[in-house]
Structures are given as C-alpha cells and as structure tokens.
Design an enzyme around this catalytic site. Structure first.
Site, PDB file in Angstrom:
ATOM      1  N   GLY A 128       4.166   3.120   2.403  1.00 53.12           N
ATOM      2  CA  GLY A 128       5.441   3.411   1.756  1.00 53.12           C
ATOM      3  C   GLY A 128       5.909   2.365   0.771  1.00 53.12           C
TER       4      GLY A 128
ATOM      5  N   SER B  52       0.831  -1.201   0.000  1.00 51.86           N
ATOM      6  CA  SER B  52       0.000   0.000   0.000  1.00 51.86           C
ATOM      7  C   SER B  52       0.866   1.252   0.000  1.00 51.86           C
ATOM      8  CB  SER B  52      -0.946   0.002   1.198  1.00 51.86           C
ATOM      9  OG  SER B  52      -0.292   0.545   2.316  1.00 51.86           O
ATOM     10  N   LYS B  53       0.300   2.243  -0.654  1.00 52.58           N
ATOM     11  CA  LYS B  53       0.995   3.524  -0.754  1.00 52.58           C
ATOM     12  C   LYS B  53       1.212   4.104   0.647  1.00 52.58           C
ATOM     13  CE  LYS B  53       0.293   8.075  -2.723  1.00 52.58           C
ATOM     14  NZ  LYS B  53      -0.656   8.985  -3.321  1.00 52.58           N
ATOM     15  N   ARG B  54       0.163   3.958   1.463  1.00 51.97           N
ATOM     16  CA  ARG B  54       0.225   4.538   2.801  1.00 51.97           C
ATOM     17  C   ARG B  54       1.381   3.988   3.630  1.00 51.97           C
ATOM     18  NH1 ARG B  54      -4.115   3.877   6.645  1.00 51.97           N
ATOM     19  NH2 ARG B  54      -4.804   2.242   5.224  1.00 51.97           N
TER      20      ARG B  54
END
Ligand code: GLU
Length: 494
Positions: free
Chosen positions: A265, A261-263
C-alpha cells in the site's frame, strides 16, 4: 540481409560522443517512488551534460503485461517534465524503443555469442521458471559441451534456450559509480538463460544488447541488479563491446527494514498526486532521496528541475537506502504551495475548493487566497471550507475565548452593535469590513480581537478557519454575513 551485414549496419547507427542515458521501465501499470527516482536521476545525468535521455519500454515479460501500463509511464514522465529525446512515441536513430518490437534481433546476437564461445544451445527439459530462477546446475548439463555443429543441427528440430557460458574458474570485477569495484568468483554466477524457448530474450540479455546498440553511456537502475552486473560484464566482454558506466541506486524504503512496495500500500507517483501533492514538490523531494547536493549547494533544499540538472552529480548519490518520509514531503509541498503564483494556486486548488464549496457565488480566487499559506496538501482543502455553503451547527461555548477576552454575553453585545453597521455598508470589500470592525473596537474601547472573534464565530460557526473574519465576511458577501450574524444573535438570546 546476411547477419554480418545486419551487425555492421547496427554498429554504424550507434551514436557516439555524447552522454546517453535511458529509463527502461517494464510496463507494470504503476510508477513507484523508486522508479520515479530512477527516471529522474537518469534524466538528470543526461541533462547535466547536455546529453540525450531515452525511454525504452521493456515488455519482454509477456506474463506481466498490464492494460494501459505504458500510458502511466508516458503520463508520469510528461507531468514531471522528464522529456525524453528518443523513445517509442518520439522516435530516434536507434529504434524501435519497445523491446518486443526488437524481438527478431536478439536471436541473431544470441547466436553470435554462441559462435564466439560465450553461450550455448541448451535442450534440457527445464521449465522456464527454473531457467529464470537460476536453479540450473550447469555441471550436470550435457549441452554445455555439445559440439557446435551438433547443437545447430538439433536446434533445427528441437526446442531450445540459449544460455550464457560462464567460465568455472576465475573472478569477474565490475565497477559501479557509487559502489566502487565489486569482484565475484565466476563459480557463483549461473549460466543464465539469454534467449527463451519462445525466441524472446530475457531481460538479462536484452538490456545488454539494447544498451550497446542504443549507445548508452550510463546505465542507471535499482541496486537489485547489482548481483547481475558481473554477468552483464561478461556479456559485453564476450561481444567485445565497451562496458557502460553503471550507476546502481539503493532502494527507497518505507522504514529501516522494508522497501516501499505496491503490495503493502505504499503510494505510487499517481497516488501522491491524488493525495494532494504537487509534482514539483514530489520531484524535488524524490531527488534528495539518495542524492545530496555538495559544495556551495550543500545546504540547499529547494531545487527546480533545471536547477537539479545543473547541480546533479553522480558522486552525490548515496550507497545507503533512503527512507521515504511523508512528513518531509508535506513540508516540501507546503513550501511549493506557498510559493506558487496566486492564480496558479487558484487553478490547482479549484477542484478541491469546489468539492466543498458548491455555491458559485463564492469566489474561487478569494478562497484560494486564504488557503495558500495554510495547507500542506491540496486534499487538506475541502475540510477547511465546510462552513461556506451552509453555516454549521455550533455551540454557544465557541463565543468564549480567553485570548480575545470574549464570552457569550459580551459577544451578544458585539454582534448587536455590529449588525446595523454591516447592514449599512455600501461597498462590501475587505477594506470596508476591516475599517468597520476596527472602528467598532475603538468605540467600544476594547481589543480588535474582542470584536473579531464573535463575528468570525457567527460567520463561520468554526473555532478554526482559514483566513480571518475580514476575508471570510468578504467572501460570504453582505447578505449572507448579515443573515449569519442575525442567527448568532438569536442563538445567544435563547
Ligand atoms: N525493466 C527493468 C525494470 O523495470 C529495468 C532495469 C534497467 O534499467 O536496466 O526494473
């Protein structure tokens, strides 16, 4: 145009008789690895059958709009060679290919579904998020049983949403290419919103209408949509439309427990590029995250995009989640780097080489040649070259090396003997340098390494260098090499 005529014309435009797939990203500004893999599989399924690959932008969720997000999609597909045959920028027979540009149409289809008895106007005062989250209790909703005439009359003045009318009884079965047949009881499905108060469709409605009108034969998407698939089937059936083949792909995970996930990183495609990975290597690795070649190709690891298109089959897609392993990606990347044409490698390596080597006199192609077999990622390059522009400080200890049988004293002898010979070289190149150094070892009656080691330390100040002493001296040129040998001598004499 009457709605009847509109529907007829839309039906008439639908292409038939070929495989048609679509990549349908929402413009979030970020192409994560799972998205890229979906795009790739979607492309490969089409191309394996000489079919059509379509790009459709799903931008109906206006609250999630991100500036420049569509650019990321176009750029990534283009860089990866996933060329779409139809899409917002290239057009096609069933456009527009951006959902908000199709907005007028969804209402007509939602109303059609109401007339067919598979949807209803709902005037209940719910917030849009409650509607979307499916917390709606259909048993309590008076709108579900409103006579159509009354609903139509109220719709003229009151705000409304249109909901799917899911039967209470029975079960719904759908088929997925990897997951097989899945059956769910209808009372576990919610009367989801199809058309929102603002007249825009929800994703859950738009995807069905668009996939039908675009003649999509294979719907490839993330497995997070599996639970919605029964509702989509009921929509297709309600309209009397053919159900496409579903190909749901399990997520790409960071580890056993967590999705990438982008969140958290985890890298996007562009992050990986910026981190020194080559597009071909990323694509090759991503293809194998959840798909395995079979038959004769079962052991094959390396595929170009067109080889993938030949080899790809839906049956090779795995149901289990795949774990993204950056070390494995490095292994693929190193392979791709090694196998590039030297000029092509020099071109991609140049910006990284120039980050560390500003002196234009040092040849990029020669430096690239010493790096090509020695780096896993392009970003490894600058740190390997920190001795070119300026000789770094180094310790006399560096001259002592067991394998080369050298120590400080012997190194001083070697450097002193080698200096006048280097100064006398008329034609400075790898061959002349190599000849000189090997001859020197012969004369001194020692191993080549006993000469090479001290010269390399003096020339680079580094215990580990890409390329050997010959290549390094050649790149540095005669003048600089001689100056560095002199510095080495001075250091060893003190
Ligand atoms: N817009 C959806 C997403 O980005 C696409 C899902 C689909 O391919 O149907 O997740």
């Amino acid at each position: 145009m009457t709605d009847e005529k509109f529907f007829e014309e839309a039906e008439a435009q639908i292409p038939h008789g070929q495989v048609r797939t679509r990549f349908a990203p929402s413009p979030t500004g970020y192409m994560h690895v799972g998205n890229l893999r979906t795009a790739l599989y979607t492309y490969l399924i089409a191309k394996h059958s000489d079919g059509v690959f379509i790009l459709r932008i799903e931008d109906t969720d206006q609250s999630r709009q991100v500036e420049g997000a569509e650019e990321v999609i176009y750029r990534t597909l283009a860089e990866c060679g996933l060329k779409h045959d139809e899409g917002p920028d290239v057009g096609g027979p069933v456009g527009p290919y951006i959902q908000t540009e199709r907005r007028g149409m969804y209402k007509k289809y939602a109303k059609m579904l109401v007339e067919k008895g598979h949807a209803y106007y709902c005037f209940c005062d719910k917030t849009e998020s409650e509607e979307d989250s499916g917390e709606f209790e259909r048993e309590d909703c008076p709108c579900r049983s409103l006579p159509l005439e009354e609903a139509l009359r109220r719709a003229e003045t009151e705000p409304y949403v249109i909901r799917q009318l899911i039967p209470h009884e029975g079960t719904t079965t759908f088929h997925d290419a990897s997951f097989g047949d899945i059956t769910v009881p209808n009372d576990s499905l919610d009367d989801q919103v199809l058309l929102k108060r603002d007249g825009l469709p929800t994703y859950n409605f738009a995807n069905v209408v668009d996939d039908h009108l675009m003649g999509i034969t294979h719907v490839v998407r993330g497995s997070e949509y599996l639970s919605s698939a029964p509702k989509y089937n009921l929509l297709y059936e309600g309209f009397g439309w053919e159900i496409p083949e579903y190909v749901h792909c399990s997520p790409v995970m960071r580890d056993q427990q967590h999705k990438m996930s982008k969140r958290h990183g985890d890298p996007s495609y562009e992050d990986l590029r910026n981190d020194g990975f080559l597009t071909d290597a990323i694509l090759n690795y991503v293809a194998l995250l959840g798909w395995s070649p079979r038959g004769e190709l079962a052991e094959t690891e390396f595929f170009t995009l067109s080889e993938l298109a030949d080899a790809f089959d839906i049956a090779g897609i795995s149901k289990s989640p795949a774990i993204f392993d950056i070390e494995k990606l490095k292994y693929f990347n190193a392979h791709y780097i090694r196998n590039m044409e030297p000029e092509a490698f020099a071109k991609v390596a140049e910006p990284y080489i120039r980050q560390a080597v500003k002196n234009e006199a040092y040849s990029v192609s020669k430096i690239a040649a010493i790096l090509q077999n020695r780096c896993e990622k392009l970003t490894d390059i600058p740190e390997k070259l920190d001795f070119f522009d300026e000789l770094p400080e180094y310790d006399i200890e560096c001259y002592t090396n067991k394998k080369s049988k050298t120590n400080a004293e012997l190194s001083l002898t070697v450097l002193k003997a080698v200096l006048p010979k280097l100064e006398a070289v008329a034609d400075w190149n790898e061959d002349s340098i190599k000849e000189l150094l090997t001859k020197m070892a012969e004369e001194m009656g020692c191993k080549n390494a006993t000469v090479m080691w001290p010269v390399r330390i003096a020339a680079s100040g580094r215990l580990v260098t890409p390329g050997g002493v010959v290549e390094i001296c050649d790149i540095l040129g005669k003048e600089e090499t001689v100056a560095r040998i002199k510095k080495g001598i001075a250091k060893l004499e003190t």
